[in-house]
Design an enzyme around this catalytic site. Structure first.
Site, PDB file in Angstrom:
ATOM      1  N   ASN A 139      79.093-105.245  56.345  1.00  6.76           N
ATOM      2  CA  ASN A 139      79.812-104.141  55.729  1.00  6.76           C
ATOM      3  C   ASN A 139      78.923-103.390  54.734  1.00  6.76           C
ATOM      4  O   ASN A 139      78.260-104.003  53.891  1.00  6.76           O
ATOM      5  CB  ASN A 139      81.043-104.672  54.988  1.00  6.76           C
ATOM      6  CG  ASN A 139      81.852-103.569  54.340  1.00  6.76           C
ATOM      7  OD1 ASN A 139      82.482-102.772  55.018  1.00  6.76           O
ATOM      8  ND2 ASN A 139      81.838-103.505  53.006  1.00  6.76           N
ATOM      9  N   GLU A 140      78.877-102.063  54.850  1.00  6.47           N
ATOM     10  CA  GLU A 140      78.201-101.181  53.886  1.00  6.47           C
ATOM     11  C   GLU A 140      76.910-101.829  53.360  1.00  6.47           C
ATOM     12  O   GLU A 140      76.760-102.080  52.160  1.00  6.47           O
ATOM     13  CB  GLU A 140      79.157-100.850  52.742  1.00  6.47           C
ATOM     14  CG  GLU A 140      80.421-100.160  53.233  1.00  6.47           C
ATOM     15  CD  GLU A 140      81.433 -99.851  52.138  1.00  6.47           C
ATOM     16  OE1 GLU A 140      81.155-100.154  50.951  1.00  6.47           O
ATOM     17  OE2 GLU A 140      82.507 -99.297  52.455  1.00  6.47           O
ATOM     18  N   TRP A 148      91.526 -98.425  55.800  1.00  5.96           N
ATOM     19  CA  TRP A 148      91.407 -99.506  54.817  1.00  5.96           C
ATOM     20  C   TRP A 148      92.606 -99.406  53.890  1.00  5.96           C
ATOM     21  O   TRP A 148      92.835 -98.366  53.291  1.00  5.96           O
ATOM     22  CB  TRP A 148      90.114 -99.376  54.026  1.00  5.96           C
ATOM     23  CG  TRP A 148      89.955-100.522  53.066  1.00  5.96           C
ATOM     24  CD1 TRP A 148      90.473-100.615  51.798  1.00  5.96           C
ATOM     25  CD2 TRP A 148      89.265-101.758  53.310  1.00  5.96           C
ATOM     26  NE1 TRP A 148      90.150-101.825  51.240  1.00  5.96           N
ATOM     27  CE2 TRP A 148      89.412-102.542  52.152  1.00  5.96           C
ATOM     28  CE3 TRP A 148      88.554-102.265  54.399  1.00  5.96           C
ATOM     29  CZ2 TRP A 148      88.860-103.825  52.039  1.00  5.96           C
ATOM     30  CZ3 TRP A 148      88.013-103.536  54.282  1.00  5.96           C
ATOM     31  CH2 TRP A 148      88.154-104.300  53.114  1.00  5.96           C
ATOM     32  N   ARG A 200      90.200-104.897  62.290  1.00  6.00           N
ATOM     33  CA  ARG A 200      88.897-105.216  61.701  1.00  6.00           C
ATOM     34  C   ARG A 200      89.129-106.308  60.661  1.00  6.00           C
ATOM     35  O   ARG A 200      89.940-106.140  59.749  1.00  6.00           O
ATOM     36  CB  ARG A 200      88.287-103.977  61.058  1.00  6.00           C
ATOM     37  CG  ARG A 200      86.900-104.172  60.444  1.00  6.00           C
ATOM     38  CD  ARG A 200      86.332-102.810  60.028  1.00  6.00           C
ATOM     39  NE  ARG A 200      85.013-102.903  59.427  1.00  6.00           N
ATOM     40  CZ  ARG A 200      84.771-102.774  58.124  1.00  6.00           C
ATOM     41  NH1 ARG A 200      85.778-102.564  57.276  1.00  6.00           N
ATOM     42  NH2 ARG A 200      83.545-102.854  57.655  1.00  6.00           N
ATOM     43  N   GLU A 205      86.049 -97.130  58.192  1.00  7.48           N
ATOM     44  CA  GLU A 205      86.978 -97.212  57.065  1.00  7.48           C
ATOM     45  C   GLU A 205      87.295 -95.799  56.600  1.00  7.48           C
ATOM     46  O   GLU A 205      86.443 -94.911  56.662  1.00  7.48           O
ATOM     47  CB  GLU A 205      86.375 -97.964  55.864  1.00  7.48           C
ATOM     48  CG  GLU A 205      86.310 -99.456  55.957  1.00  7.48           C
ATOM     49  CD  GLU A 205      85.820-100.075  54.648  1.00  7.48           C
ATOM     50  OE1 GLU A 205      85.915 -99.418  53.584  1.00  7.48           O
ATOM     51  OE2 GLU A 205      85.345-101.226  54.690  1.00  7.48           O
ATOM     52  N   HIS A 264      81.966 -94.781  56.841  1.00 10.08           N
ATOM     53  CA  HIS A 264      83.156 -94.968  56.023  1.00 10.08           C
ATOM     54  C   HIS A 264      83.415 -93.669  55.264  1.00 10.08           C
ATOM     55  O   HIS A 264      82.540 -93.190  54.540  1.00 10.08           O
ATOM     56  CB  HIS A 264      82.964 -96.139  55.057  1.00 10.08           C
ATOM     57  CG  HIS A 264      82.843 -97.452  55.756  1.00 10.08           C
ATOM     58  ND1 HIS A 264      82.651 -98.649  55.083  1.00 10.08           N
ATOM     59  CD2 HIS A 264      82.888 -97.779  57.077  1.00 10.08           C
ATOM     60  CE1 HIS A 264      82.593 -99.645  55.954  1.00 10.08           C
ATOM     61  NE2 HIS A 264      82.725 -99.131  57.170  1.00 10.08           N
ATOM     62  N   TYR A 276      85.231 -91.700  52.546  1.00 11.66           N
ATOM     63  CA  TYR A 276      86.002 -91.632  51.306  1.00 11.66           C
ATOM     64  C   TYR A 276      85.675 -90.308  50.618  1.00 11.66           C
ATOM     65  O   TYR A 276      85.720 -89.267  51.244  1.00 11.66           O
ATOM     66  CB  TYR A 276      85.710 -92.861  50.443  1.00 11.66           C
ATOM     67  CG  TYR A 276      86.222 -94.158  51.053  1.00 11.66           C
ATOM     68  CD1 TYR A 276      87.588 -94.424  51.109  1.00 11.66           C
ATOM     69  CD2 TYR A 276      85.350 -95.099  51.581  1.00 11.66           C
ATOM     70  CE1 TYR A 276      88.073 -95.612  51.677  1.00 11.66           C
ATOM     71  CE2 TYR A 276      85.827 -96.287  52.144  1.00 11.66           C
ATOM     72  CZ  TYR A 276      87.189 -96.527  52.188  1.00 11.66           C
ATOM     73  OH  TYR A 276      87.670 -97.684  52.746  1.00 11.66           O
TER      74      TYR A 276
END
Length: 445
Positions: free
Chosen positions: A154-155, A280, A77, A251, A222, A224
């Site tokens: 992205n995001e 990531w 990516r 991610e 993503h 986290y």
């Protein structure tokens, strides 16, 4: 046979309605089949990849691509910019990245990073502007549908009040790309800085998928701190697979400032379900999240604990990655050579910190640079770096730090506190030549 006007109208309406359906049934290259990503020949493709921050470290891309392949990945990516926040990635650059990915038998996902946190981050780009960028570089994407996925932005929404617009603006961007002839598989990121804690993407995914006339959109979450338990990871992925909707983990990390993600479950559950994941990131992190670097200072084999975990641990990249069948033949052995750009030499003046400068990218009239600031043997609460600039060169803007006097950058409000030996990083854009830029001093208290 003679048709009446009514009958003829009915036939024409049927044919027009059939066009999107036929197009959706046979998209070129990588495409969605149920909840899976498959290649043109129907073979499943499960991404096992990482992200590379090309837009800030363009000089490292030629070394990074073969190094990621040599480490065992089947996908990459790549962070690009549409020019709203960072230096625009040109069509020629995109073509070069595509060629490098293909030469190293990687499926390449390209993403515009400028949309990050839109609605909460004032400088962020809209998804519509990101769509315009993809259309502007269409010549580098056309004919590459077997190899290239387009991650629109992205995001693309933070935690602001505009999160409710995610579905409509994402759908509009998808339609815009398709109406302008982009046929690559599309990847769309979740809002809430990619983590979708509001479940906006989860609850609107079916409607957004239906907006794509090619039926070739994949959802990316993503993971986290929001995903710090096994139940949260499993539940979120199941919400998509149970509805036959395609999902990837675009991610994730093993640590993060907002909490400790459950990377073991993320990797195990995606393996069990045949879902792609991208860690990531390869290298270049700053701002207190340097622990997310997989290798140190872009060293091709200088693996960190996170890099060792994602590549060599349970359900890791080496043991689960399979090369896309489009490449055929034996897996190549990439040649990994050191970057042609030598590692910068740290400046260690007297004082409580050291600073390391490197040029991230450059063009005819300007450049971007980054400076890594490291505390000495004692903790610090503030720091500042003075740069030495050659004649005709100036700093026009800085991020992750406060610019003053034209050549001095002090810490931002959130990254001044550094434990002994800890580091942070700031970046800046310069006008003129990057040659001769260096750190004059680093001071802290």
């Amino acid at each position: 046979m003679v048709l009446t006007a009514v009958a003829l109208a009915a036939v024409l309406a049927f044919l027009l309605d059939a066009v999107p359906a036929a197009q959706a049934a046979t998209p070129p290259g990588l495409h969605v089949s149920g909840s899976k990503i498959v290649e043109k020949n129907g073979a499943p493709f499960v991404a096992r990849g990482v992200s590379h921050p090309h837009t800030w470290y363009a000089s490292q891309t030629a070394t990074t691509v073969p190094a990621v392949r040599a480490a065992g990945a089947n996908a990459l990516r790549v962070v690009l910019s549409n020019g709203v926040r960072w230096t625009r990635t040109s069509t020629n650059e995109v073509s070069s990245i595509v060629s490098q990915c293909k030469a190293n038998q990687l499926i390449c996902m390209l993403e515009v990073h400028d949309t990050t946190g839109y609605g909460e981050e004032a400088a962020a780009s809209t998804l519509d502007a990101a769509a315009d960028y993809w259309i502007s570089v269409k010549s580098a994407l056309a004919g590459q549908e077997d190899y290239i996925q387009v991650n629109i932005g992205n995001e693309p929404f933070g935690n602001g009040s505009n999160v409710s617009n995610w579905a409509s603006e994402t759908s509009a961007a998808i339609k815009k790309l398709r109406s302008n002839g982009i046929r690559n598989q599309i990847i769309v990121d979740a809002p809430n800085w990619g983590q979708d804690w509001s479940f906006t993407m989860r609850d609107n995914a079916a409607a957004v998928f239906a907006a794509d006339p090619d039926a070739n959109t994949v959802f990316s979450v993503h993971m986290y701190g929001v995903f710090d338990t096994a139940n949260e990871v499993k539940g979120y992925l199941a919400a998509f697979t149970s509805k036959n909707l395609p999902i990837i983990v675009g991610e994730f990390g093993n640590l993060h400032s907002d909490g400790d993600p459950d990377e073991d479950t993320i990797m195990a559950e995606t393996t069990r379900l045949g879902i792609g994941y991208y860690g990531w990131s390869w290298s270049g992190n700053g701002g207190g999240v340097e622990y997310l670097d997989m290798v140190t200072n872009f060293g091709p084999t200088a693996f960190t604990p996170w890099g060792t975990r994602i590549f060599s641990g349970a359900n890791g990249i080496k043991s689960t990655a399979k090369t896309a069948s489009i490449y055929g033949g034996p897996t190549p052995t990439p040649t990994v050579t050191p970057s042609s750009t030598p590692d910068p030499t740290p400046t260690s003046p007297a004082g409580a910190c050291t600073a390391l400068y490197s040029t991230s990218s450059s063009w005819g009239s300007g450049f971007t640079g980054s400076v890594k600031v490291t505390a000495g043997s004692a903790a610090v609460t503030t720091w500042s770096v003075t740069l030495s600039l050659p004649s005709g060169t100036s700093i026009t803007s800085a991020w992750n730090g406060s610019l003053s006097g034209g050549d001095k950058v002090a810490n931002a409000s959130w990254n001044g506190n550094l434990a002994a030996g800890a580091s942070t990083e700031f970046g800046f854009q310069g006008s003129g030549s990057a040659g001769g830029v260096s750190v004059a001093s680093c001071s802290a208290s």
